[in-house]
Design an enzyme around this catalytic site. Sequence first.
Site, mmCIF file in Angstrom:
data_model
loop_
_atom_site.group_PDB
_atom_site.id
_atom_site.type_symbol
_atom_site.label_atom_id
_atom_site.label_comp_id
_atom_site.label_asym_id
_atom_site.label_seq_id
_atom_site.Cartn_x
_atom_site.Cartn_y
_atom_site.Cartn_z
ATOM 1 N N TYR A 106 0.577 -0.765 0.693
ATOM 2 C CA TYR A 106 -0.121 0.025 0.311
ATOM 3 C C TYR A 106 0.748 1.245 -0.177
ATOM 4 O O TYR A 106 1.321 1.221 0.925
ATOM 5 C CB TYR A 106 -0.530 -0.394 1.110
ATOM 6 C CG TYR A 106 -1.977 1.063 1.733
ATOM 7 C CD1 TYR A 106 -2.581 1.768 0.289
ATOM 8 C CD2 TYR A 106 -2.044 1.765 2.923
ATOM 9 C CE1 TYR A 106 -3.399 3.425 0.294
ATOM 10 C CE2 TYR A 106 -2.838 2.289 2.805
ATOM 11 C CZ TYR A 106 -3.566 2.755 1.867
ATOM 12 O OH TYR A 106 -4.722 4.551 1.777
ATOM 13 N N ASP A 160 -2.028 -1.289 -4.333
ATOM 14 C CA ASP A 160 -2.823 -0.582 -4.650
ATOM 15 C C ASP A 160 -1.345 0.478 -4.756
ATOM 16 O O ASP A 160 -0.903 1.527 -2.866
ATOM 17 C CB ASP A 160 -3.563 0.500 -3.580
ATOM 18 C CG ASP A 160 -3.745 2.076 -3.267
ATOM 19 O OD1 ASP A 160 -3.297 2.753 -4.679
ATOM 20 O OD2 ASP A 160 -3.984 2.450 -3.235
#
Length: 254
Positions: free
Chosen positions: A108, A148
């Site tokens: 992330y 992400d």
Amino acid sequence: MKLLSFNVNGVRAAAQKTLIEDLQRLDADVVGLQETKATEEQVKEALQGLEGYHVYAFSAEKKGYSGTAILSKQAPLSLRLGIGQPEHDNEGRAMTAEFDDFYFVTAYVPNSSSGLKRLDYRADEWDVAFRAYLKDLEHTKPVVLCGDLNVAHQAIDLKNPKSNYNKTPGYTQREIDGLTALIDAGFVDTFRVLHPEEVKYSWWSYRGGAREKNVGWRLDYFLISEALMPKVTSSEILNDVLGSDHCPVQLTLA
């Protein structure tokens, strides 16, 4: 082998929606979750209804913030929390599971934040350190990176490139250059290689009916070592799966 990545925007909230049913139906062998916003105990509690998986989690020091998790049907050979640098590992942003043929990394990546106030950290520190970590893993075996990555790499990867360029987190030239450097270092953006002209997004703002209007960004990726590319049979964005402001992305290896 089916691999899945999903920014769940809070695993406890997502589990109260359709996350468990979606993961059971998608039936991936390994799953990377991002933005869990939970401790390891809270992640395991939220996913206690999920059958057939070993669950591992890495949480941020700050409560209810960031965090990653790996779910795997087969116990990994080894597990690493973080990238081995304390200054980058206090937000629970990366995990690595080792399997026979590759390392599975879920990440992330830090958002550059409103006003681009974290852009210097993200571009000059995190991107550089994370790229070095991935290349170091490659000395041992190929790498599958999912997550992400908080950047739209090309104009095709967001609905409104001109109005967002160098103004909005996720579409500044420095962030773009960071992902380009990773690709230049030998990692393949599997979705874009297999779908060079397809417009498909993996994140939509909750504001203004963005998802219904498909005003989105492609922020979620599977990047892999070039050595693994011959094994790739599909790389997909599953934007019919709801429950978060992101949707899952999926990679299938022969």
